[in-house]
Enzyme design. Structure first.
Site, PDB file in Angstrom:
ATOM      1  N   ARG A 106       0.831  -1.187   0.000  1.00 50.57           N
ATOM      2  CA  ARG A 106       0.000   0.000   0.000  1.00 50.57           C
ATOM      3  C   ARG A 106       0.869   1.242   0.000  1.00 50.57           C
ATOM      4  NH1 ARG A 106      -3.705   1.545   4.454  1.00 50.57           N
ATOM      5  NH2 ARG A 106      -2.154   0.425   5.643  1.00 50.57           N
ATOM      6  N   SER A 175       7.309  -5.478   6.912  1.00 49.12           N
ATOM      7  CA  SER A 175       6.934  -6.541   7.865  1.00 49.12           C
ATOM      8  C   SER A 175       7.626  -7.862   7.560  1.00 49.12           C
ATOM      9  CB  SER A 175       5.408  -6.700   7.873  1.00 49.12           C
ATOM     10  OG  SER A 175       4.796  -5.505   8.295  1.00 49.12           O
ATOM     11  N   ASP A 228       4.526  -2.839  11.887  1.00 46.45           N
ATOM     12  CA  ASP A 228       3.152  -2.392  12.090  1.00 46.45           C
ATOM     13  C   ASP A 228       2.829  -2.107  13.555  1.00 46.45           C
ATOM     14  OD1 ASP A 228       3.274  -5.047  12.812  1.00 46.45           O
ATOM     15  OD2 ASP A 228       1.498  -5.662  11.700  1.00 46.45           O
TER      16      ASP A 228
END
Length: 494
Positions: A106, A175, A228
């Site tokens: 994203r 991540s 995150d």
């Protein structure tokens, strides 16, 4: 018919009668045996009791201290993130985020308007990564990401304003396992989640992204490299200055919190001006002899890709709760004929039951548990279940989900204990715990059990100064906010 044939016929008839009797006995006793198995499971899962949960909280706190003292001394890694300034809500300007953590990535941008206006506008775009790039070269992957980022920058509308003469800045949520050396550099340890790009291992992912952006003509500085959980802490702090802990309770689980820099013996650098440092705990690998581990957990762990590791995560995260319930139901089907004389074939399929499925069954308030009936039929092709059987299925969901919630609460209590925030009473400063993830957000029984257990662990007085709240999109908005709080232009504005 001779004597031998007569004896054989009599034996065969006796066998048929015995088999029929066994089926009748099994049907009559099966329900009782299944209920007994559920009671045994409940007793084992509740075994720590409140005192045991307090011991688990204490052991979490002790493991945290050991991990802060020296690398390799604790099951909990306690990674220094180099994030020493969290957003304060006063940030202004245009900031970007890139969230790479799976088969999609994203890109996102925020226009921040300071204390009065906060997030003025935000836009994002999600992009699928072509499968061949997941096993190609590092240059190809980051080149593709940079090209999509360039397109996104080109679509920047008039509502987004970058002050003249300034470079765009980006927060990079990555991540995958990295060894971080500064706020904006980290060496890739290994790929996971279907990626296998050999020449990327051992390389600085920020340098790789920067090089790719330069080739695309994108003038953008990577201000922070985060995961995150740290992003969730940043997003929580932006909206609430009392947020000091962030927890992810979704498919996976992790926690991050604000630590005093002087309480980190393994920290070798100069103390930051803020005096604080955000720690990424990697708490999924926590272990304690007080953890209520059952035979089902042991079997799941033994058959997993990482046996003996991430035990806490395997007990509390959304990835595994549905699978534990499936294993319990399978044993009940085999030993207690829970679903009839034959074991349903689909029930033997690992991970066929997902946590959203057990949540739907657990929350079923319809007459005769019609949602449970529907889920069993759709997911497992089990039909003609009795209401009593469905109630037992709900009972198993309740036992496994609430065990997870109680253990998560004990983990949070351990963090608060390490921070000295577990004994504060009335009139003392409020502490907020920001939690992100679908397990906490969508599984009401889990969420309410976590909250009530934490209140009981802290006690009436201390629990009044601790609030647990839902946070959203730490991997996107949180990363952009961290880019803002670590902007190269902040000192110019002071």
């Amino acid at each position: 018919m001779g004597k031998a044939e007569g004896a054989a016929a009599a034996a065969a008839a006796a066998a048929v009668v015995a088999a029929a009797a066994a089926v009748v006995w099994r049907r009559r006793s099966g329900g009782w045996r299944a209920e007994e198995m559920a009671r045994e499971l409940e007793e084992r899962c509740a075994a720590p009791g409140m005192e045991g949960l307090r011991r688990i909280a204490g052991e979490m706190s002790a493991e945290m201290a050991a991990g802060l003292a020296e690398d390799g001394e604790s099951k909990v890694k306690m990674l220094v993130t180099f994030v020493d300034n969290l957003p304060a809500g006063s940030e202004k300007g245009l900031f970007y985020a890139l969230d790479l953590g799976g088969t999609n990535f994203r890109v996102l941008r925020l226009q921040l308007g300071g204390k009065e206006r906060h997030i003025v506008k935000q836009e994002s775009r999600e992009v699928s990564i072509p499968p061949h790039l997941m096993v190609g070269t590092s240059a190809e992957l980051f080149g593709f990401i940079a090209s999509e980022l360039a397109r996104f920058v080109d679509s920047e509308g008039g509502d987004f304003r970058l002050p003249e003469g300034r470079q765009r800045e980006l927060g990079f949520t990555f991540s995958f396992p990295v060894r971080q050396f500064s706020i904006a550099s980290g060496i890739l340890i290994k790929w996971t989640k279907g990626f296998s790009i050999e020449d990327g291992v051992g390389e600085d992912v920020v340098a790789e992204l920067t090089k790719a952006m330069e080739k695309q003509g994108v003038d953008m500085r990577v201000a922070v490299l985060v995961n995150d959980t740290v992003g969730t802490l940043a997003g929580g702090r932006y909206h609430d200055e009392d947020v000091a802990v962030a927890v992810i309770l979704g498919t996976g689980t992790n926690a991050a919190y604000v630590e005093k820099a002087h309480a980190i013996p393994k920290w070798n650098g100069l103390y930051p001006k803020s005096g604080n440092m955000v720690i990424n705990m990697e708490w999924g690998n926590f272990w304690s002899s007080d953890l209520p581990i059952t035979e089902y957990d042991q079997e799941l762990d033994a058959e997993s890709l990482n046996p003996g590791e991430q035990i806490f995560e395997k007990l509390i995260s959304g990835m595994y709760l549905g699978e534990i319930v499936r294993r319990v139901l399978l044993k009940m089907a085999k030993e207690a004929a829970l679903f009839g004389d034959t074991v349903p074939a689909k029930l033997k399929t690992p991970f066929i039951l997902r946590t959203p499925d057990i949540s739907a069954m657990h929350h079923d308030t319809t007459p005769d548990l019609k949602i449970v009936e529907k889920k069993l039929k759709e997911n497992l092709e089990i039909t003609n279940t009795s209401v009593k059987t469905r109630k037992l299925v709900v009972k198993v969901c309740d036992i496994i989900a609430k065990r997870a919630a109680r253990l998560a609460a004990a983990g949070i209590a351990g963090i608060l204990k390490k921070q000295g925030r577990d004994t504060r009473g009335d009139g003392e400063k409020r502490t907020a715990v920001a939690i992100d993830g679908g397990l906490f957000e969508h599984y009401k029984e889990f969420r309410e059990c976590l909250k009530s257990t934490l209140e009981e662990l802290l006690g009436e007085a201390a629990s009044r100064s601790v609030v647990v709240k839902l946070a959203n999109d730490g991997s996107g908005i949180g990363a952009a906010l961290l880019a803002a709080s670590h902007s190269q232009y902040n000192e110019l504005e002071e």
